[in-house]
Write a protein that holds these residues in place. Structure first.
Motif, PDB file in Angstrom:
ATOM      1  N   SER A  46       0.852  -1.185   0.000  1.00  0.00           N
ATOM      2  CA  SER A  46       0.000   0.000   0.000  1.00  0.00           C
ATOM      3  C   SER A  46       0.887   1.234   0.000  1.00  0.00           C
ATOM      4  N   THR A  47       0.664   2.118  -0.961  1.00  0.00           N
ATOM      5  CA  THR A  47       1.558   3.267  -1.132  1.00  0.00           C
ATOM      6  C   THR A  47       0.900   4.588  -0.768  1.00  0.00           C
ATOM      7  N   ASN A  48      -0.135   4.556   0.036  1.00  0.00           N
ATOM      8  CA  ASN A  48      -0.835   5.799   0.385  1.00  0.00           C
ATOM      9  C   ASN A  48       0.095   6.860   0.967  1.00  0.00           C
ATOM     10  N   THR A  49       1.103   6.449   1.716  1.00  0.00           N
ATOM     11  CA  THR A  49       2.011   7.423   2.331  1.00  0.00           C
ATOM     12  C   THR A  49       3.446   7.273   1.843  1.00  0.00           C
ATOM     13  N   PHE A  62       1.857  -2.415  -6.363  1.00  0.00           N
ATOM     14  CA  PHE A  62       1.592  -1.233  -5.561  1.00  0.00           C
ATOM     15  C   PHE A  62       0.106  -0.899  -5.624  1.00  0.00           C
ATOM     16  N   THR A  63      -0.496  -0.690  -4.459  1.00  0.00           N
ATOM     17  CA  THR A  63      -1.907  -0.332  -4.385  1.00  0.00           C
ATOM     18  C   THR A  63      -2.023   1.017  -3.682  1.00  0.00           C
ATOM     19  N   GLY A  64      -3.192   1.613  -3.731  1.00  0.00           N
ATOM     20  CA  GLY A  64      -3.420   2.863  -3.023  1.00  0.00           C
ATOM     21  C   GLY A  64      -3.212   4.076  -3.910  1.00  0.00           C
ATOM     22  N   THR A  65      -3.340   5.226  -3.296  1.00  0.00           N
ATOM     23  CA  THR A  65      -3.243   6.473  -4.041  1.00  0.00           C
ATOM     24  C   THR A  65      -1.809   6.743  -4.463  1.00  0.00           C
ATOM     25  N   MET A  89       3.995  -3.658 -10.766  1.00  0.00           N
ATOM     26  CA  MET A  89       2.725  -3.156 -11.291  1.00  0.00           C
ATOM     27  C   MET A  89       2.071  -2.260 -10.254  1.00  0.00           C
ATOM     28  N   SER A  90       1.354  -1.271 -10.732  1.00  0.00           N
ATOM     29  CA  SER A  90       0.630  -0.361  -9.865  1.00  0.00           C
ATOM     30  C   SER A  90      -0.852  -0.406 -10.221  1.00  0.00           C
ATOM     31  N   THR A  91      -1.713  -0.278  -9.216  1.00  0.00           N
ATOM     32  CA  THR A  91      -3.150  -0.264  -9.482  1.00  0.00           C
ATOM     33  C   THR A  91      -3.643   1.130  -9.836  1.00  0.00           C
ATOM     34  N   THR A  92      -2.757   2.115  -9.791  1.00  0.00           N
ATOM     35  CA  THR A  92      -3.120   3.487 -10.159  1.00  0.00           C
ATOM     36  C   THR A  92      -1.986   4.103 -10.973  1.00  0.00           C
TER      37      THR A  92
END
Length: 135
Positions: A46-49, A62-65, A89-92
């Motif tokens: 999770s890459t939110n931060t 990688f997931t998240g914003t 791979m990234s989901t965003t």
């Protein structure tokens, strides 16, 4: 060192092992890299931060914003990873992505951004200490 009639060595990802193909019972050779890829669970991060991340697994998702920029550090260049492929791979969408390549001299074909749900594969070549985009 020898054990009975066998010499004991540390394997390389390019070494072959043999086994039986279940569809027709033929004995076949498999590359160690391919066997490892089949058995290793992906890292889901999770890459939110996060603004940076060091790759430690063959498959990383990688997931998240996505922040304004994201730096990805590939594994340190060495003979032990020669021939290994890493899938990222990234989901965003990640519009600004930089690649850190400790110990390597170059990275060829690296994208400057990650497109959502589009895997990127890199393969390391130790003979010229270069990472290449791969399939």
């Amino acid at each position: 060192m020898r054990v009975n009639n066998y010499r004991v060595e540390s394997p390389s990802v390019n070494d072959l092992i043999f086994g039986t193909k279940s569809s027709n019972s033929d004995t076949v050779n498999f590359r160690i890299q391919d066997v490892v890829n089949l058995t290793q669970a992906p890292s889901v991060v999770s890459t939110n931060t996060l603004t940076t991340y060091s790759i430690v697994n063959i498959n990383t998702y990688f997931t998240g914003t996505a922040g304004a920029s994201f730096a990805i550090t590939l594994p340190t260049a060495s003979e032990s990873i020669d021939g290994l492929k890493y899938v990222i791979m990234s989901t965003t969408n990640r519009p600004t992505t930089t690649w850190v390549i400790p110990g390597a001299t170059a990275i060829v074909g690296a994208p400057s951004s990650l497109v959502a749900n589009t895997p990127i594969c890199f393969q390391y070549n130790n003979s010229n200490t270069t990472w290449y985009i791969s399939m």
